[in-house]
Enzyme design. Structure first.
Site, PDB file in Angstrom:
ATOM      1  N   GLU A   1      -6.817  -7.638  -0.676  1.00  6.53           N
ATOM      2  CA  GLU A   1      -7.199  -7.608   0.742  1.00  6.53           C
ATOM      3  C   GLU A   1      -8.599  -7.050   0.890  1.00  6.53           C
ATOM      4  O   GLU A   1      -8.938  -6.052   0.259  1.00  6.53           O
ATOM      5  CB  GLU A   1      -6.303  -6.659   1.558  1.00  6.53           C
ATOM      6  CG  GLU A   1      -4.908  -7.098   1.786  1.00  6.53           C
ATOM      7  CD  GLU A   1      -4.159  -6.055   2.634  1.00  6.53           C
ATOM      8  OE1 GLU A   1      -4.798  -5.338   3.432  1.00  6.53           O
ATOM      9  OE2 GLU A   1      -2.936  -5.960   2.467  1.00  6.53           O
TER      10      GLU A   1
ATOM     11  N   GLU B   1       0.809  -1.220   0.000  1.00 11.94           N
ATOM     12  CA  GLU B   1       0.000   0.000   0.000  1.00 11.94           C
ATOM     13  C   GLU B   1       0.845   1.275   0.000  1.00 11.94           C
ATOM     14  O   GLU B   1       0.782   2.076   0.942  1.00 11.94           O
ATOM     15  CB  GLU B   1      -0.966  -0.003   1.195  1.00 11.94           C
ATOM     16  CG  GLU B   1      -2.016  -1.084   1.090  1.00 11.94           C
ATOM     17  CD  GLU B   1      -2.968  -1.118   2.272  1.00 11.94           C
ATOM     18  OE1 GLU B   1      -2.657  -0.524   3.316  1.00 11.94           O
ATOM     19  OE2 GLU B   1      -4.021  -1.756   2.151  1.00 11.94           O
TER      20      GLU B   1
HETATM   21  C1  GLA Z   1      -4.122  -2.694   5.222  1.00 12.97           C
HETATM   22  C2  GLA Z   1      -2.793  -3.424   5.262  1.00 12.97           C
HETATM   23  C3  GLA Z   1      -2.834  -4.703   6.026  1.00 12.97           C
HETATM   24  C4  GLA Z   1      -3.639  -4.536   7.291  1.00 12.97           C
HETATM   25  C5  GLA Z   1      -5.013  -4.073   6.923  1.00 12.97           C
HETATM   26  C6  GLA Z   1      -5.931  -3.980   8.115  1.00 12.97           C
HETATM   27  O1  GLA Z   1      -4.879  -3.023   4.149  1.00 12.97           O
HETATM   28  O2  GLA Z   1      -2.272  -3.672   3.985  1.00 12.97           O
HETATM   29  O3  GLA Z   1      -1.505  -5.063   6.350  1.00 12.97           O
HETATM   30  O4  GLA Z   1      -3.030  -3.616   8.118  1.00 12.97           O
HETATM   31  O5  GLA Z   1      -4.921  -2.807   6.347  1.00 12.97           O
HETATM   32  O6  GLA Z   1      -7.226  -3.616   7.749  1.00 12.97           O
END
Ligand code: GLA
Length: 687
Positions: free
Chosen positions: A330, A171
């Protein structure tokens, strides 16, 4: 009545051909799994993890994303043994691996050697180690160390049979994107020199005669640090561009190492296209750089109808992927842990959310995370395997979803069929968000959300497109918020309308050029001739003040903003009945070539937007779809046929008319003419 999306698939943008393959290697199913952090558990737990993954139908997991300190324990001292054993174990179980480069969390030893690589805030405060993502993206030491660990991973695992995909970093853009240190300042100056060539040109682009900001030398130019009053907007806009580009340089550096040492394995990095989740990355630019676009999406748990935001993020992701398949890397099985009130998902919501992403182009559904952590800041975050264990609702839903995704394997590589396009530009958003705009009510994200929701509520499947992208093929194009528009974008829209398109533009669009300089002449400079009007003066409304608009199709209500619109060829559809611009045109339509350009000069409420959109959509020839508002219908089409996803977000059972017969893939039953969709569930018909 036509019940289905009816248009041919039209990519929103055409990314450059990726250098690697575009799908996870060796994955002959939809991707299903999550972030797997076995380093948080004793090794005895791993076989149980793998056994349960098989039970749930997991096909791929993401590993190693945060493992730098365990893989390189001191500079140049590598400990890959545990990862070797893990990848072997996963491979034996037939589970593919999305392998992280762990460069989002440099180890503590790295900062011991290079404290200067910790980022500095706009206020001049240096962040500390102890969280994650404390990175100055301009730091040569960070860049070298990140390249080093990436190279070691590629050398070691390029030929590992479990390897399906590289997951670079995590991210980009959150939690910190910009660093205001001296190293970053020097990097910014190099970036500016490449963009503007000479200091003279930079002075012109930044409008430095204003407030005596003229520069003689590059070395006098700094990041937009804390200033006593609003800082030069063109400087801030270039800084935002630089920030996205500085991160992109680091992504490219890792990607190129992986392509060189592990050719044949695609490279991704997980985007966060939801506008509420990441603001600092220009995903139009980034979408061209990855082999496979992937995305993370988290619901705003307390928001009503948060499935609309999910759909919008999925549509944006598909669009930055140029209409090609992408991957949801995710989302959550249940509650997250970082919102004020982390509401649990309702029964069935996990599957509806997952399948909504799949409907809109994702080639699978992955989660953060596989097994709930016992320690650390995310121990209250949901997982596929919750603290409650396998005798739990979440686990049962996880297993059921695994089986659903197995039934949908045939949809892979089919494309989403869109009705219309929404123009969106991160750079315009950055510009509009700066200080001292005519009203605090001018909020680009708010309008983008509202217009997207209006389309969603009419069951239109929307692509997003860059303002300079080829729009041919879209019968309808919506422009909810494009404050910054280049001349080229204006001409693009003119060609689109002249060629027969229906364009609907919201207020405060086409105002400034790429340097945040007002287009010469009356507003909206980039769009005057397309819209057939000028704006004599803005007329912002008081807080709480609303205005009534009268027209042949009934009265509308708006608030926040009004304008003195002067038609120069456009006809008036609605007129302000009250407020500061009473008696003047409010919503107009300009016939141009074989198309038309509509203009909406005030902030319509949802009902008003629906009325205007319904008329424009009808003019564009789009069908009316008479379905309950929260029954979502999306089509994917491919070589094996058409797939109709119907997601019922309501508690009531729904009956959806079908254009033909088919097989419902999740239940395996034949369907004819109509489809029963129980409340809170999803059905997928192969027509
Ligand atoms: C982000 C991160 C993950 C985790 C999630 C929790 O998407 O990439 O590592 O921290 O948030 O919601």
């Amino acid at each position: 009545m036509d019940h289905l999306p009816s248009r041919a698939t039209t990519p929103a943008a055409a990314p450059r051909p990726a250098a690697g393959p575009t799908a996870p290697v060796g994955l002959d199913a939809l991707a299903y799994g999550g972030d797997y952090n076995p380093e948080q558990w004793p090794e005895e737990v791993w076989p149980e993890d793998v056994r349960l993954m098989r039970e749930a139908g997991v096909t791929m997991v993401s590993v190693g994303i945060f493992s730098w300190s365990l893989l390189e324990t001191e500079r140049g001292r590598y400990e890959f043994g545990w990862l070797d054993r893990l990848l072997d174990l996963l491979h034996e179980a037939g589970i593919r691996v999305d392998l992280g480069t762990p460069t989002v969390v440099p180890p503590a030893w790295f900062y011991r050697e290079h404290p200067e690589a910790l980022p500095v805030s706009r206020e001049g405060v240096r962040y500390e180690f102890g969280g994650r993502g404390a990175i100055c993206h301009s730091s040569p030491a960070y860049r070298a160390a990140a390249a080093g660990i990436t190279e070691q991973l590629a050398l070691r695992y390029a030929d590992h049979p479990a390897l399906a995909l590289w997951h670079v970093h995590n991210e980009y853009g959150v939690p910190v994107s910009a660093c205001y240190c001296e190293e970053s300042a020097a990097h910014f100056r190099r970036w500016l020199a490449a963009r503007h060539t000479t200091v003279k040109e930079l002075n012109a682009a930044w409008g430095t005669p204003f407030w005596g900001q003229h520069y003689n030398r590059w070395e006098d130019i700094r990041p937009p640090r804390l200033t006593p009053t609003a800082c030069n907007p063109a400087q801030q806009l270039d800084w935002a561009r630089f920030t996205s580009d500085a991160m992109l340089e680091n992504f490219r550096s890792e990607r190129d190492i992986l392509h060189r040492l592990a050719p044949g394995v695609p490279v991704t990095t997980n985007f966060m296209t939801a506008l509420s989740q990441c603001e600092s990355v220009d995903y139009w630019a980034w979408g061209r750089e990855v082999d496979l676009v992937s995305n993370d999406h988290y619901l705003v748990a307390e928001a009503e109808r948060n499935h609309v935001n999910l759909a919008m993020s999925a549509d944006l992701t598909r669009s930055v992927a140029g209409g090609k398949p992408w991957l949801l890397l995710e989302h959550s099985t249940g509650a997250v842990n970082w919102q004020p009130r982390n509401l649990a998902k309702r029964p069935g919501e996990l599957a509806r959310n997952s399948l909504a992403h799949v409907a809109r182009g994702s080639e699978g559904a992955m989660f953060f995370q596989w097994r709930a952590s016992r320690y650390g800041t995310e121990k209250f975050h949901s997982a596929m395997l919750p603290h409650a264990g396998t005798d739990s609702r979440i686990w049962r839903e996880v297993v059921a979803l695994g089986s659903d995704l197995t039934s949908l394997a045939g949809i892979r590589d089919s494309r989403v069929v869109a009705d219309a396009a929404v123009l969106w530009d991160w750079q315009s958003w950055w510009a509009q968000k700066l200080e001292w705009r005519p009203s605090v009510e001018l909020d680009a994200r708010e309008r983008a959300d509202a217009w997207y929701a209006a389309g969603y509520d009419r069951h239109l499947t929307l692509d997003f497109a860059h303002p300079e992208a080829d729009l041919t093929g879209y019968p309808l194009v919506l422009v909810p918020a494009l404050y910054l528009m280049t001349e080229a974008a204006g001409q693009n829209l003119r060609r689109y309308v002249e060629g027969g398109g229906t364009l609907v533009v919201s207020y405060f669009s086409g105002i400034v050029d790429e340097h945040d300089t007002v287009h010469a002449g009356p507003h909206p400079g980039a769009l005057r001739d397309v819209l057939g009007l000028t704006i004599e003066e803005f007329a912002p409304l008081r807080a709480g003040q609303s205005v009534r608009l009268t027209g042949a199709a009934g009265d509308l209500t708006a608030d926040g903003w009004a304008e003195w619109v002067v038609p120069q060829g456009a006809g008036t559809l609605w007129t302000y009945a009250d407020g500061p611009t009473a008696g003047h045109p409010a919503v107009t339509r300009h016939a141009l070539g074989t198309g038309s350009a509509w203009y909406v000069s005030s902030r319509l409420d949802a009902a008003g937007l629906d009325t205007v959109l319904a008329r424009a959509a009808a003019e564009a020839g789009l069908p009316e779809r008479e379905l309950p508002r929260d029954v979502e219908v999306v089509e994917r089409a491919g070589e094996l046929g058409r797939y109709l996803f119907v997601i019922n977000h309501t508690d009531e059972d729904a009956v959806v008319p079908l254009p033909g017969d088919g097989v419902e893939l999740l239940t395996g039953s034949a369907v004819r003419g109509a489809l029963d969709v129980p409340g809170n569930s999803t059905r997928v018909v192969h027509l």
